[in-house]
Motif scaffolding. Structure first.
Motif, PDB file in Angstrom:
ATOM      1  N   UNK A  60       0.830  -1.210   0.000  1.00 22.07           N
ATOM      2  CA  UNK A  60       0.000   0.000   0.000  1.00 22.07           C
ATOM      3  C   UNK A  60       0.865   1.262   0.000  1.00 22.07           C
ATOM      4  N   UNK A  61       2.008   1.218   0.684  1.00 28.01           N
ATOM      5  CA  UNK A  61       2.875   2.396   0.693  1.00 28.01           C
ATOM      6  C   UNK A  61       3.478   2.656  -0.676  1.00 28.01           C
ATOM      7  N   UNK A  62       3.739   1.603  -1.453  1.00 26.36           N
ATOM      8  CA  UNK A  62       4.190   1.814  -2.829  1.00 26.36           C
ATOM      9  C   UNK A  62       3.097   2.473  -3.660  1.00 26.36           C
ATOM     10  N   UNK A  63       1.858   2.141  -3.388  1.00 30.45           N
ATOM     11  CA  UNK A  63       0.738   2.790  -4.069  1.00 30.45           C
ATOM     12  C   UNK A  63       0.651   4.266  -3.730  1.00 30.45           C
ATOM     13  N   UNK A  64       0.912   4.610  -2.470  1.00 28.14           N
ATOM     14  CA  UNK A  64       0.904   6.020  -2.076  1.00 28.14           C
ATOM     15  C   UNK A  64       2.034   6.765  -2.772  1.00 28.14           C
ATOM     16  N   UNK A  65       3.219   6.156  -2.820  1.00 27.03           N
ATOM     17  CA  UNK A  65       4.347   6.794  -3.512  1.00 27.03           C
ATOM     18  C   UNK A  65       4.003   7.020  -4.973  1.00 27.03           C
ATOM     19  N   UNK A  66       3.437   6.021  -5.622  1.00 23.08           N
ATOM     20  CA  UNK A  66       3.071   6.160  -7.033  1.00 23.08           C
ATOM     21  C   UNK A  66       2.003   7.229  -7.228  1.00 23.08           C
ATOM     22  N   UNK A 103      -0.542   4.283  13.690  1.00 23.70           N
ATOM     23  CA  UNK A 103       0.571   3.686  12.945  1.00 23.70           C
ATOM     24  C   UNK A 103       0.322   3.769  11.442  1.00 23.70           C
ATOM     25  N   UNK A 104      -0.895   3.461  11.013  1.00 19.26           N
ATOM     26  CA  UNK A 104      -1.206   3.540   9.580  1.00 19.26           C
ATOM     27  C   UNK A 104      -1.091   4.973   9.069  1.00 19.26           C
ATOM     28  N   UNK A 105      -1.542   5.941   9.859  1.00 18.28           N
ATOM     29  CA  UNK A 105      -1.418   7.348   9.468  1.00 18.28           C
ATOM     30  C   UNK A 105       0.043   7.764   9.417  1.00 18.28           C
ATOM     31  N   UNK A 106       0.823   7.356  10.394  1.00 12.30           N
ATOM     32  CA  UNK A 106       2.253   7.702  10.408  1.00 12.30           C
ATOM     33  C   UNK A 106       2.971   7.115   9.197  1.00 12.30           C
ATOM     34  N   UNK A 107       2.670   5.866   8.854  1.00 11.54           N
ATOM     35  CA  UNK A 107       3.310   5.233   7.693  1.00 11.54           C
ATOM     36  C   UNK A 107       2.938   5.970   6.420  1.00 11.54           C
ATOM     37  N   UNK A 108       1.664   6.310   6.266  1.00 13.09           N
ATOM     38  CA  UNK A 108       1.249   6.997   5.040  1.00 13.09           C
ATOM     39  C   UNK A 108       1.868   8.388   4.941  1.00 13.09           C
ATOM     40  N   UNK A 109       1.988   9.100   6.058  1.00 15.71           N
ATOM     41  CA  UNK A 109       2.610  10.429   6.016  1.00 15.71           C
ATOM     42  C   UNK A 109       4.113  10.329   5.761  1.00 15.71           C
ATOM     43  N   UNK A 110       4.752   9.329   6.353  1.00 13.12           N
ATOM     44  CA  UNK A 110       6.186   9.127   6.123  1.00 13.12           C
ATOM     45  C   UNK A 110       6.473   8.834   4.652  1.00 13.12           C
ATOM     46  N   UNK A 111       5.663   7.986   4.069  1.00 12.26           N
ATOM     47  CA  UNK A 111       5.840   7.645   2.657  1.00 12.26           C
ATOM     48  C   UNK A 111       5.561   8.860   1.779  1.00 12.26           C
ATOM     49  N   UNK A 143       8.111  10.700  -0.857  1.00  4.68           N
ATOM     50  CA  UNK A 143       7.858  10.909  -2.279  1.00  4.68           C
ATOM     51  C   UNK A 143       7.808  12.385  -2.662  1.00  4.68           C
ATOM     52  N   UNK A 144       7.700  13.286  -1.695  1.00  7.47           N
ATOM     53  CA  UNK A 144       7.677  14.720  -2.000  1.00  7.47           C
ATOM     54  C   UNK A 144       9.070  15.284  -2.281  1.00  7.47           C
ATOM     55  N   UNK A 145      10.079  14.465  -2.126  1.00 11.42           N
ATOM     56  CA  UNK A 145      11.440  14.928  -2.441  1.00 11.42           C
ATOM     57  C   UNK A 145      11.568  15.289  -3.913  1.00 11.42           C
ATOM     58  N   UNK A 146      10.689  14.769  -4.742  1.00 12.69           N
ATOM     59  CA  UNK A 146      10.727  15.054  -6.178  1.00 12.69           C
ATOM     60  C   UNK A 146      10.478  16.536  -6.435  1.00 12.69           C
TER      61      UNK A 146
END
Length: 164
Positions: free
Chosen positions: A41-47, A136-144, A148-151
């Motif tokens: 799911x975190x790869x989906x958020x990054x994409x 934990x799920x919110x923290x993971x999604x915000x971290x990811x 990905x915002x480094x772009x």
């Protein structure tokens, strides 16, 4: 009380020790499987965030040209993704609670008490666990999302406006 050497006292925990060992192993296996699901799911958020940045490249360039800082643009994408993530996590928890309720009230999968020692499923919801899952799920999604915002940091106004 003395029973003598002809008797041996054992508890039901002693008789079912393999069952308890299996349940402990099962918990770890489920934890590992759910960790892989969160990873996917975190790869989906990054994409999703990367695609949103690429799709809105022109708008980002215009915002940067008019004086918006990269931090402000990142904050916009962070809030946008956070709102979607929190909504999805809350909906997942509500659906999970609904499924747990349906599981306890259903009669289709009736268990035979003489075989399974229980006649129906019972579910105990721990509010602290639900809160921890949400955090934990919110923290993971915000971290990811932050990852990905480094772009956006690599984008330049001239490069954006020249390419499109």
């Amino acid at each position: 009380m003395e029973l003598g050497y002809d008797y041996q006292l054992s508890s039901w925990i002693d008789y079912n020790s393999s069952l308890f060992t299996m349940l402990a192993v099962q918990r770890w296996v489920i934890f590992i499987i759910l960790s892989f699901i969160i990873l996917i799911a975190s790869f989906g958020i990054i994409a999703n965030v990367t695609a949103a940045i690429i799709d809105r490249k022109k708008e980002i360039g215009i915002l940067a040209a008019t004086g918006a800082s990269k931090a402000l643009i990142k904050l916009y994408f962070l809030f946008r993704t956070a709102a979607l993530s929190i909504s999805a996590i809350a909906l997942g928890i509500v659906l999970g609670l609904g499924m747990a309720y349906v599981l306890t009230k259903q009669t289709v999968l009736a268990l035979k008490g003489e075989v399974y020692f229980i006649e129906q499923f019972s579910v105990r919801i721990n509010p602290a666990s639900l809160g921890l899952i949400f955090l934990v799920a919110t923290a993971i999604s915000l971290l990811v999302t932050v990852f990905s915002l480094r772009k956006i940091s690599r984008l330049t106004v001239i490069g954006i406006l020249r390419n499109n």
